[in-house]
Structures are given as structure tokens and as C-alpha cells.
Enzyme design. Structure first.
Site, PDB file in Angstrom:
ATOM      1  N   LYS A 114       0.876  -1.226  -0.037  1.00 41.83           N
ATOM      2  CA  LYS A 114      -0.166  -0.023  -0.175  1.00 41.83           C
ATOM      3  C   LYS A 114       0.861   1.187  -0.066  1.00 41.83           C
ATOM      4  CE  LYS A 114      -4.446  -1.570   1.779  1.00 41.83           C
ATOM      5  NZ  LYS A 114      -5.256  -1.333   2.802  1.00 41.83           N
ATOM      6  N   LYS A 198      -4.705  -8.787  -7.295  1.00 38.78           N
ATOM      7  CA  LYS A 198      -5.809  -8.970  -6.530  1.00 38.78           C
ATOM      8  C   LYS A 198      -6.995  -8.059  -6.822  1.00 38.78           C
ATOM      9  CE  LYS A 198      -6.002  -7.419  -2.214  1.00 38.78           C
ATOM     10  NZ  LYS A 198      -5.575  -7.142  -0.842  1.00 38.78           N
ATOM     11  N   LYS A 201     -10.866  -2.793  -4.067  1.00 37.43           N
ATOM     12  CA  LYS A 201     -11.806  -1.586  -4.192  1.00 37.43           C
ATOM     13  C   LYS A 201     -10.834  -0.445  -4.996  1.00 37.43           C
ATOM     14  CE  LYS A 201     -12.796  -2.841   0.412  1.00 37.43           C
ATOM     15  NZ  LYS A 201     -13.068  -2.352   1.951  1.00 37.43           N
TER      16      LYS A 201
HETATM   17  P1  TYM Z   1     -10.869  -5.149   3.978  1.00 38.73           P
HETATM   18  O1  TYM Z   1     -12.023  -4.134   4.157  1.00 38.73           O
HETATM   19  O2  TYM Z   1      -9.937  -5.006   3.020  1.00 38.73           O
HETATM   20  O3  TYM Z   1     -11.594  -6.746   3.246  1.00 38.73           O
HETATM   21  C1  TYM Z   1     -12.647  -7.167   3.918  1.00 38.73           C
HETATM   22  C2  TYM Z   1     -12.540  -8.913   3.691  1.00 38.73           C
HETATM   23  O4  TYM Z   1     -12.434  -9.060   2.259  1.00 38.73           O
HETATM   24  C3  TYM Z   1     -11.396  -9.926   1.874  1.00 38.73           C
HETATM   25  N1  TYM Z   1     -10.897  -9.609   0.736  1.00 38.73           N
HETATM   26  C4  TYM Z   1     -10.796 -10.669  -0.267  1.00 38.73           C
HETATM   27  N2  TYM Z   1     -10.821 -11.805  -0.171  1.00 38.73           N
HETATM   28  C5  TYM Z   1     -10.739 -12.727  -1.494  1.00 38.73           C
HETATM   29  N3  TYM Z   1     -10.205 -11.973  -2.651  1.00 38.73           N
HETATM   30  C6  TYM Z   1     -10.003 -10.551  -2.752  1.00 38.73           C
HETATM   31  N4  TYM Z   1      -9.622  -9.991  -3.773  1.00 38.73           N
HETATM   32  C7  TYM Z   1     -10.307  -9.816  -1.448  1.00 38.73           C
HETATM   33  N5  TYM Z   1     -10.149  -8.471  -1.096  1.00 38.73           N
HETATM   34  C8  TYM Z   1     -10.519  -8.438   0.148  1.00 38.73           C
HETATM   35  C9  TYM Z   1     -10.316  -9.435   3.259  1.00 38.73           C
HETATM   36  O5  TYM Z   1      -9.588 -10.670   3.322  1.00 38.73           O
HETATM   37  C10 TYM Z   1     -11.187  -9.389   4.220  1.00 38.73           C
HETATM   38  O6  TYM Z   1     -11.597 -10.362   4.972  1.00 38.73           O
HETATM   39  N6  TYM Z   1      -7.927  -5.305   7.941  1.00 38.73           N
HETATM   40  C11 TYM Z   1      -9.277  -5.705   7.326  1.00 38.73           C
HETATM   41  C12 TYM Z   1     -10.520  -5.345   7.982  1.00 38.73           C
HETATM   42  C13 TYM Z   1     -10.289  -5.793   9.597  1.00 38.73           C
HETATM   43  C14 TYM Z   1     -10.519  -7.029  10.227  1.00 38.73           C
HETATM   44  C15 TYM Z   1     -10.424  -6.654  11.506  1.00 38.73           C
HETATM   45  C16 TYM Z   1     -10.961  -8.105   9.616  1.00 38.73           C
HETATM   46  C17 TYM Z   1     -10.328  -4.811  10.698  1.00 38.73           C
HETATM   47  N7  TYM Z   1     -10.273  -5.398  11.776  1.00 38.73           N
HETATM   48  C18 TYM Z   1     -10.500  -7.757  12.541  1.00 38.73           C
HETATM   49  C19 TYM Z   1     -10.951  -9.186  10.589  1.00 38.73           C
HETATM   50  C20 TYM Z   1     -10.729  -9.156  12.066  1.00 38.73           C
HETATM   51  C21 TYM Z   1      -9.500  -5.345   6.035  1.00 38.73           C
HETATM   52  O7  TYM Z   1      -8.826  -4.267   5.652  1.00 38.73           O
HETATM   53  O8  TYM Z   1     -10.252  -5.757   5.256  1.00 38.73           O
END
Ligand code: TYM
Length: 333
Positions: A114, A198, A201
């Protein structure tokens, strides 16, 4: 005994098929196992690690809650809440950041990706973000955390932080090390425009992803334009080597159908992409369009969404404030 499930999704707009297949769809399956206690968080504190427009952020918080509900999460039996409404998250994040080591954070590949070449100019929040994520999980004694493959390293860090806190404060087993729940297959959905990137967003091209708010026509158009290769569809799994686009599209199809890759391969063996893409669009429309319609309906009722988030945050606060109280006692406050 059931599992204690915790997971979070950032309200940064454009929730997409990767978020759904990698995470949200599994939230729903886990919630439907009766014994489990499930908590799903709209992680707005994480979202501001990169600059957000306040009005957009507010809209995206509601949209993320709406996506949870539209995907099948029941806001009565599960807790859906907003991270910034529960102060314990920020408090625990600070305390845990004093336990975490810089060397551990320096290893986080997502930060490196990032921040890119801009390392000196990104926010401190973006760097310490996995510590906040650990706080989220540890405040609720979560036993299992369903996430996509890209969050695996952050969960390993969470386990290290828990162990170090317990050691430093002589409190064995106080913070519970969570188990990651990452699907064996299809836990990393790739861009429709590039099979080795990947689905994300933040990709500037909207054609790279299926958004959960896309209409039927948008889905058809994006699948039509999705990158493929000049060959026919493979006859065997081993033929997918070095064919990332074919592998990704077949993976998406399989995941939506709840069937293994081998079954999908045998269904389309030797056929051309045009035929496969028609079927892929069909299943995408069948699964995604109802979610998209429901999200739009829910977004018209902001009061309802705000009520769900407020009530969820009240329930989450009860759990989190007990844990942070004990954390503070252990630290000596
Ligand atoms: P975030 O908001 O980027 O993504 C949310 C969830 O979607 C999954 N994900 C994907 N899975 C498969 N293929 C993809 N291309 C893809 N893009 C996103 C992510 O793995 C995630 O599960 N840090 C985390 C949010 C968070 C969190 C937590 C998660 C904050 N606190 C505590 C679990 C427990 C994040 O930025 O996810």
C-alpha cells in the site's frame, strides 16, 4: 461449544466480489451454524488510515452495514456494529502498540504494497493498522476470524501480540489467540483485468471488479470484457498452470456454485470462453443481483441502518468495555 466469530470490513466503498467470496459469504455460513456467536464490524477507524471524504465515509459506513444485511447477516442474532462507536478499540490499540515491536510491523507485506515508494509520506495509522486489527479481535476473545487470504499475515501478528501481552503482564491465556478461517480454495479473488493482481476496491478500473451494487447489465458487460487467454477451457486442473485468468474465472464460478474446481473444469472442458462466460454471468446475476437490489432498498432507509449500528455498538460495548477494564488493570492504570 460454538465458535466466537469476529471479522471486519472497511467502509471504503466499492465492496466487491472478492470481499463477498473471500469473507462475507463465509460470515453468513458461520452465522447459520446455530452455536456460533458472531460479531461483524464496520471498521471505520481502519478506513481513515488513508484520506476519506467525511460525507462519503458516512455513506460508505451505512453501505457496508447494508451489504452485511443484504448478504444474509441477521442483525438480531449477530452483532453488526461500527468500530468508532466503541472507544475500547482505540484504547486497546494504543496499549497493544506499546507491546508490539517495530520489527514485526516492518514485515507486513500489505503495508509495503500500500505504501509503495511513498513510505515516508503515508500515515502512521496505515503502518500501525494491524495493531488496531489485533485490538478488534482480542477485545472480544474471538476464537475464529474469517478473512480472505490477504489478511493471513495480520492474523499471525495478532497472535504474536496476544502472546507478548500475556507474557509481559504475567497473565497466561488472558488474551486469546484466534484461529484464522481462510478457505482452502477461492480465498483470493483476482482482478478481471489481470489474473495476477488481487481484485481490489482501489483499482482505478471499475472493469477490474464486480461490485456488490452492480446491475445485471454491468455484470454482463464486465464478464464480457474480462481478460482471458486464446486457448480453450482446460480439461484438467494441471492445465491451469500459467493461466491465471482462466483459473480465476473458474474459481469464481465454482465458489458461487459451491462446487469444487474439478467439477467446474469437467463442466466446461474444451469449450470456448464465450460459452463459459455466459454461464458465469448467469450465476453471478443469480447470486449478486438480489444482494445489489437489497442494498439499494436498505440504503433508502438510513434511520433503520443507523439504528442497527447503534444497537450493535451498544451490545459490542458491553463486551469490549469489560475486556479493556481488565487490560488497564493488568497494565497498572
Ligand atoms: P478489507 O476491508 O480490505 O476486506 C474485507 C474482507 O474481504 C477480504 N478480501 C478478499 N478476499 C478474497 N479476494 C479478494 N480479492 C479480497 N479482497 C478483500 C479480506 O481478506 C477481508 O477479509 N484489515 C481488514 C479489516 C479488519 C478485520 C479486523 C478483519 C479490521 N479489523 C478484525 C478481521 C478481524 C481489511 O482491511 O479488510
Amino acid at each position: 461449544m460454538g465458535k466466537k466469530i469476529f471479522s471486519g470490513v472497511q467502509p471504503t466503498g466499492n465492496l466487491h466480489l472478492g470481499n463477498y467470496l473471500g469473507a462475507i459469504k463465509n460470515f453468513v455460513d458461520l452465522q447459520n451454524e446455530k452455536e456460533n456467536q458472531c460479531i461483524f464490524c464496520v471498521v471505520d477507524l481502519h478506513a481513515i488510515t488513508v484520506k476519506q471524504d467525511p460525507k462519503e465515509l458516512k455513506k460508505n459506513i451505512r453501505e457496508t452495514a447494508a451489504t452485511f444485511i443484504a448478504s444474509g447477516i441477521d442483525p438480531i442474532n449477530s452483532i453488526i456494529f461500527n468500530q468508532s462507536m466503541v472507544p475500547a478499540h482505540s484504547e486497546a490499540a494504543w496499549i497493544l502498540s506499546c507491546v508490539s515491536r517495530i520489527g514485526w510491523l516492518n514485515r507486513m507485506t500489505q503495508f509495503k504494497e500500500k505504501a509503495g515508494k511513498n513510505k515516508e509520506k503515508v500515515s502512521i495509522g496505515l503502518y500501525s493498522y494491524p495493531v488496531l486489527m489485533a485490538a478488534d479481535i482480542l477485545l472480544y476473545d474471538a476464537s475464529h476470524v474469517p478473512v480472505g487470504d490477504d489478511q493471513k499475515q495480520h492474523l499471525e501478528l495478532c497472535r504474536d501480540i496476544a502472546q507478548k501481552f500475556n507474557n509481559d503482564f504475567n497473565a497466561p491465556d488472558f488474551l486469546k489467540s484466534p484461529e484464522p478461517l481462510i478457505q482452502k480454495e477461492f480465498s483470493r479473488i483476482m482482478s478481471l483485468k489481470d489474473g495476477i493482481k488481487k481484485m481490489s476496491k482501489s483499482d482505478p478500473s471499475d472493469l477490474s471488479r464486480i461490485n456488490l451494487t452492480d446491475s445485471k447489465d454491468e455484470i454482463i458487460n464486465k464478464i464480457k470484457k474480462a481478460k482471458t487467454d486464446p486457448l480453450q477451457l482446460p480439461k484438467e486442473t494441471k492445465d491451469l498452470i500459467e493461466r491465471p485468468e482462466a483459473e480465476n474465472l473458474l474459481g469464481i464460478y465454482s465458489s458461487l456454485k459451491n462446487q469444487d474446481l474439478e467439477k467446474s473444469i469437467s463442466e466446461f472442458s474444451g469449450k470456448n470462453f464465450a460459452e463459459f462466460k455466459d454461464k458465469l454471468s448467469e450465476i453471478l446475476i443469480e447470486k449478486i443481483e438480489p444482494i445489489s437490489e437489497e442494498i439499494k432498498k436498505l440504503l433508502n432507509d438510513e434511520k433503520y441502518l443507523d439504528k442497527i449500528l447503534l444497537e450493535g455498538s451498544n451490545k459490542a460495548s458491553i463486551i469490549a468495555s469489560k475486556k479493556i477494564k481488565k487490560i488497564k488493570e493488568l497494565v497498572g492504570f
